[in-house]
Scaffold this motif. Structure first.
Motif, PDB file in Angstrom:
ATOM      1  N   UNK A   1      74.044  13.052  58.288  1.00 34.41           N
ATOM      2  CA  UNK A   1      74.602  13.843  57.185  1.00 34.41           C
ATOM      3  C   UNK A   1      73.865  13.694  55.869  1.00 34.41           C
ATOM      4  N   UNK A   2      73.258  12.523  55.620  1.00 36.87           N
ATOM      5  CA  UNK A   2      72.613  12.304  54.320  1.00 36.87           C
ATOM      6  C   UNK A   2      71.161  12.741  54.293  1.00 36.87           C
ATOM      7  N   UNK A   3      70.609  13.105  55.451  1.00 35.49           N
ATOM      8  CA  UNK A   3      69.198  13.500  55.426  1.00 35.49           C
ATOM      9  C   UNK A   3      69.049  14.881  54.782  1.00 35.49           C
ATOM     10  N   UNK A   4      68.210  14.913  53.739  1.00 36.93           N
ATOM     11  CA  UNK A   4      67.972  16.192  53.050  1.00 36.93           C
ATOM     12  C   UNK A   4      66.700  16.820  53.615  1.00 36.93           C
ATOM     13  N   UNK A   5      66.758  18.111  53.803  1.00 31.05           N
ATOM     14  CA  UNK A   5      65.605  18.821  54.331  1.00 31.05           C
ATOM     15  C   UNK A   5      65.360  20.036  53.436  1.00 31.05           C
ATOM     16  N   UNK A   6      64.095  20.283  53.088  1.00 32.88           N
ATOM     17  CA  UNK A   6      63.797  21.486  52.301  1.00 32.88           C
ATOM     18  C   UNK A   6      62.992  22.423  53.195  1.00 32.88           C
TER      19      UNK A   6
END
Ligand SMILES: C[S@@+](CC[C@H](N)C(=O)[O-])C[C@H]1O[C@@H](n2cnc3c(N)ncnc32)[C@H](O)[C@@H]1O
Length: 481
Positions: free
Chosen positions: A254-259
Motif C-alpha cells: 500500500x505504501x509503494x508510490x509509483x509514477x
C-alpha cells in the motif's frame, strides 16, 4: 557490539538530537528521473530517457509514513497492509498502551525504529488531534538519524505556510517539546518539518468496494489510509494538465508510490509533472488557484493557468445560437459566432436541473443538461452514473449498461483512458454488460478493463477485481451460448 534496539532503551528523549545511527537507505527501486532547478518553480524532475504511455518512471518507498488513527485496529502500523487475514505482532514492550499492531516482527522492528521507540512511553499522545504533530516528530527523528535537521532538501514555503500562526498546532508542538525536552533549535526544526510535510506529503489511498442501496450494487470508493513523504517523488512539480499519474499499492504494497506516464510520450530531458489534486479537466482556474494556494502555498505557473482558459472546464456551456461555441459562465460573446449569449436562459435551466435532482428524476436532469452543456462534461457524466445506478437497483441491466457506457466516455475524456477513474468506470460497465448478458460486448469490455488494470498496477492492489473479471469472462465463454 551494542544493538540499536537495546541502545534505545537506555536513552532518554533528550538524546534524539544526538542519534545518527541509521545508514543511508535507498528508497527507490526504479528511478528514471533527474532533478533540475528553475527560478520560478524550484526543483523539478526531468525524464532520463524517452518514455511512452504506461511506462513507470519511479517506484519509491516512504521516507516517513503515518497510518490514520481510524485504521490502526485493522491495518499494519508500519506497512499499512490490511490485517484481516494475517498473523499479528504487537509492540515489543509488553506494557505498551498505544493502539498499534503489525503484520509481523519485521514490520514491528521497522515501526520501532521509525519513531515508536520514542513514543511508546507516552500513551497520552495516542489521540486523534496529535496526528499531524506526531507525523512531524517522526520526520524529526528520521531526519536526525541521518544527520539532518529537517526532511532532506524539501521545500517548506515557510514564509507563506501557516504553522507558526496556527495557535492550536503550536500548542501541540509545545506539549511534545516539554515531554521530550526539545531544545529551541529542535522546536524550530519541528516547525520547519511540519511546513515541509504540508507542502510535500502524499495521501495514501486505496480503492475499496462499498455496498450501496442493495447487497448487489457495489460502488468503488477510495479509503484514505494515511500520509507519507517520499524524497524523490516530492520533487515532481504540479501541472493542472499533468503528463504522469501517482499510484499507490502496486506490488501489493500500500505504501509503494509509483509514477506512471499517462499521456503520449515524454522526451528525454522533458519535465515530468503530476497533479497535486486540481485538474484542468475537472476544476475551473479559480478553483485550482485557490486550492493550490491554500493547501500548498504557491501560485501555479503551469501552462493551463498562465494561458487562455478557452478549453478549461469553465467552458462547459453550449452557445444556443451556433451550437458549436464553448462558453464559460457569463462570457460576454461567443468566440465562434460572435453573438451575445442569453444568460438568463442558462440560469433558468440550471435552476430547473436542481429541482429535478431533488426529485431524483435523472432522465429530466440529463435532458436539460444536454440542452445547455457540451458533451463530455463532468455534470453529464455524473448524471449518467446516477442513471446507471438507478436502473441497476431496479434490475434493468441493459439500460444501466447504456448509461454506464456514456459515463465511461465522459470519464475517459476528462481523466484520460489510463486513469484510476476510468478503470473504476470500466469495472462497473463490465459487470453491467455481464449481468445483461450482452456476451460479445461484455467480453470486449472485460478485456479492455483487464488491460487498463494491468497498466495501472491495479491487478496487484485489487487482485479480487481481476479474479472477478476472469470469472465473468470464463462464464461468458464457456457457459453462455
Ligand atoms: C512538492 S514540491 C515540488 C518540488 C519543488 N519545486 C522543490 O523545489 O523542491 C511543491 C512546491 O514546488 C513548487 N511548485 C510545484 N509546482 C508548481 C507550479 N506548477 N507552479 C509554481 N510552483 C510550483 C511550489 O513551491 C510548491 O510548494
Amino acid at each position: 557490539m551494542l544493538q540499536l534496539d537495546t541502545l534505545h532503551k537506555r536513552l532518554t528523549p533528550a538524546h534524539i538530537g544526538l542519534s545518527t545511527w541509521l545508514p543511508n537507505q535507498n528508497y527507490t527501486t526504479t528511478c528514471q528521473v533527474t532533478v533540475k532547478d528553475s527560478s520560478t518553480e524550484g526543483k523539478y524532475q526531468v525524464a532520463n530517457k524517452l518514455f511512452r504511455q504506461g511506462d513507470i518512471v519511479l517506484k519509491e518507498e516512504p521516507f516517513i509514513r503515518q497510518l490514520n488513527k481510524n485504521h490502526c485496529k485493522d491495518h499494519c502500523y508500519f506497512c499499512f497492509r490490511s490485517l484481516a487475514t494475517k498473523s499479528l505482532a504487537k509492540c515489543r514492550v509488553k506494557t505498551c498502551q498505544w493502539e498499534v499492531i503489525y503484520c509481523d516482527r519485521t514490520c514491528e522492528r521497522k515501526g520501532w525504529l521509525a519513531g515508536h521507540a520514542w513514543l511508546c512511553r507516552f500513551p497520552e499522545l495516542d489521540v486523534s488531534d496529535m496526528q499531524e504533530v506526531l507525523f512531524g516528530f517522526k520526520g524529526f527523528v528520521t531526519s536526525r538519524c541521518r544527520g539532518q535537521n529537517t526532511l532532506p532538501g524539501l521545500v517548506s514555503n515557510l514564509e507563506s505556510n501557516n504553522v507558526i500562526r496556527d495557535m492550536k498546532t503550536m500548542e501541540k508542538i509545545n506539549k511534545l517539546a516539554s515531554l521530550f525536552y526539545l531544545s529551541e533549535h529542535a522546536i524550530k526544526s519541528l516547525i520547519c518539518i511540519l511546513s515541509q510535510i504540508r507542502c510535500n506529503s502524499f495521501a495514501i489511498k486505496q480503492a475499496a468496494s462499498v455496498a450501496v442501496d442493495s447487497s448487489y450494487v457495489v460502488s468503488r470508493e477510495s479509503i484514505h489510509l494515511g500520509q507519507a513523504v517520499y524524497l524523490t517523488a516530492a520533487r515532481f512539480n504540479h501541472d493542472c494538465d499533468p503528463i504522469a499519474l501517482v499510484i499507490f499499492g502496486s506490488d501489493g504494497n500500500p505504501c509503494q508510490l509509483q509514477v506512471q506516464v499517462t499521456k503520449g510520450s515524454i522526451a528525454k530531458g522533458q519535465n515530468v509533472t503530476i497533479s497535486y489534486g486540481p485538474l484542468v479537466t475537472k476544476h475551473t482556474k479559480e478553483e485550482r488557484k485557490k486550492k493550490l494556494k491554500e493547501d500548498y502555498f504557491f501560485d501555479c505557473q503551469c501552462n493551463s493557468c498562465l494561458g487562455n482558459s478557452e478549453d478549461s472546464p469553465d467552458s462547459i456551456y453550449k452557445c444556443q445560437i451556433c451550437k458549436a461555441g464553448r462558453l464559460y459562465r457569463q462570457q460576454d460573446k461567443c468566440r465562434n459566432c460572435d453573438q451575445k449569449p442569453y444568460w438568463a436562459y442558462f440560469l433558468k435551466t440550471e435552476a430547473k436541473i436542481e429541482m429535478y435532482k431533488q426529485q431524483q428524476d435523472y432522465l429530466k436532469v440529463l435532458q436539460l443538461q444536454e440542452n445547455i452543456y457540451h458533451d463530455n462534461v463532468l455534470n453529464i457524466g455524473e448524471t449518467c452514473d446516477k442513471l446507471a445506478q438507478t436502473y441497476c437497483v431496479s434490475g434493468q441491466m441493459r439500460l444501466a449498461a447504456k448509461y454506464s457506457k456514456r459515463s465511461l466516455e465522459v470519464t475517459k475524456a476528462i481523466y484520460g483512458k489510463i486513469s484510476i477513474e476510468s478503470a473504476e468506470e470500466m469495472m462497473k460497465l463490465s459487470t453491467l454488460l455481464f449481468n445483461s448478458m450482452q456476451k460479445a460486448e461484455a467480453i470486449k469490455q472485460i478485456n479492455e478493463t483487464m488491460i487498463t488494470y494491468r497498466l495501472l498496477g491495479l491487478n496487484k492492489s485489487s487482485p479480487e477485481d481481476i479474479e472477478e473479471l476472469e470469472d465473468m469472462k470464463n462464464h461468458l465463454i464457456y457457459i453462455v451460448r
